[in-house]
Scaffold this active site. Sequence first.
Site, short mmCIF file in Angstrom:
data_model
loop_
_atom_site.label_atom_id
_atom_site.label_comp_id
_atom_site.label_asym_id
_atom_site.label_seq_id
_atom_site.Cartn_x
_atom_site.Cartn_y
_atom_site.Cartn_z
N LYS A 60 58.10 -3.19 -37.11
CA LYS A 60 56.71 -3.46 -37.48
C LYS A 60 55.82 -2.69 -36.50
O LYS A 60 56.15 -2.59 -35.32
CB LYS A 60 56.48 -4.97 -37.35
CG LYS A 60 55.06 -5.43 -37.57
CD LYS A 60 54.82 -5.83 -38.99
CE LYS A 60 53.34 -6.12 -39.25
NZ LYS A 60 52.84 -5.51 -40.47
N CYS A 92 47.43 3.42 -41.34
CA CYS A 92 47.33 2.05 -41.85
C CYS A 92 45.99 1.87 -42.55
O CYS A 92 44.95 2.05 -41.93
CB CYS A 92 47.46 1.02 -40.73
SG CYS A 92 47.21 -0.66 -41.38
#
Lengths: 307, 252
Positions: A47, A132
């Site tokens: 992650k 992102c």
Amino acid sequence: MKNVDLSVNIGGLSLKNPIILASGTVGYGNEIAEFTNLNLLGGIVTKSLSLKPRKGNPPQRIVETPSGMLNAIGLANVGVESFIKDKIPFLKAFDTTLICNIAASSVEEYVECVDMLKNEDVIKAFEINVSCPNVQEGGLEFGNDLNAVGRITDKVKSSTRKPVFIKLSPNVSRISDFAKVVKENGGNAVSAINTLVGTSFDIYTRKPKIKNITGGLSGPAIRPVALAKVLEIKRNSDIPIIGIGGIMNWKDAVEMMIVGASAFQIGTVNFINPNAGVEILNGLISYCENNKIKNISELTGTFQIRD
Amino acid sequence: MYIEKAFVESLEKMGEDTFLIKVFSPAISCIVKPGQFCNIKVSENDYPLLRRPFSVCNVDGDYLFFLFDLHGIGTKLLSMKKNGDSIELLGPLGKGFVYDDQYDTAVIVAGGLGAAPFPFLIKNMEPEKNIITLLGGRSKNNLVTYGLKNVSAATDDGSEGFNGNVVELLKSRIGEISSGKFRIFGCGPNPMLKALQEYCIENNFDCQISVECAMACGFGICQGCPIDSAEGVSYLLVCKDGPVFNASQVKL
């Protein structure tokens, strides 16, 4: 199995096979290890880690869409320090290649994260998230800026000898220009693609179905886009590509390699079938055997396009 | 936790849009605990893509039962299953109810399909425990009493039982209930749970709530089902830290 060499090399990083679990879809490995044998997989990407822990976005964070899903998790993560202390010991126990994904809001912060992590032997490469779509400072503005991507690649490369992969945004007009910039600045490979920006509204309340309004679209719905982007990079640059986007099974994986990927990541499918990686592995072995492919790396970029 | 292909044994219509499906699931049925759930893949293709979380409603030997309402494409497909069709279960998931310690009366407060996890809980209760079920619904057609015990109904339209919501019904019965040691188990729509939670915290009642939330994976990797912890510092995950929480543990 005996007759097929599944190992691949991506910009200096050797993997026992091309199957990598994508960032943000396996946490730090512990939950998915209950369902699958991580030792059989080529690699796992953590992650996204940020310098400080992040709580992430408020709910609603996800919504299902036709053959896909939107997410706006907001880079919820434990932060670099806690990752080193609490997560690395667990990951060390596995015989798979660990790649650390880093998200940051400045060039300096990317470098600082890498500096803190680079001496951890178990980390074999870095994947830099410049794309992102779900947090203001999540790098999307970097992902849309050729100069910024070049500068980040250069600075991170200067601070570590480990391979550096840049995870590219598909939300740009020419992704191959970004791949070229990564190559020029010493990046070892690109991961393509991150999620596509999308949204979904409730027609009765007229409100967005996710709190962040927009989210990142993933799943089989985006596979054709991912294939086109990987093909575009392959035809315009010789930088190695880690293909990502909607791979659900071994056939999708083979297709991704044919259009140019040296390895590939599986993401959303892990949510539905946490053992998908191992199933893909078995499928790839049969495909190679049946098609007399000795080294799976022979597949990469073997598309047949007539002019 | 297992991924188990489960064959449909029966599908029964329980109410207007409510169904009870019974599936053969020997691996999950022998380890599941009351309040836990399964994440169910209802089709073999990519649409709908995600699994759907359902509380385990009941267990009988090698069989699991799930109670569901028609809601969208996933439940529509589930309602069309025939005997011998299969669905794919991932489970058992989450933390269930804590129920076998010191109290005399279990008070079940269920709103509509919030009754789903309670037949299995009731079945597992020690026989000496007194059980009272308060079941709320919009009207009498929305009340599914399968597997429940000592049911008192509350309907918004007054078509059956108490005229009002189920938390109001609880308040009206609290004198009789609170004469002994009791624990409240709640499940239902969020506004109902919120009212129940407020009432229980105000009065310092022992209460566990089972929370519903959309999720992708069901076991902690997608991070899609956050719920605010009472302290507010970090999020908890409904799938992994719940779905059953102590009423004072979370912000709804």
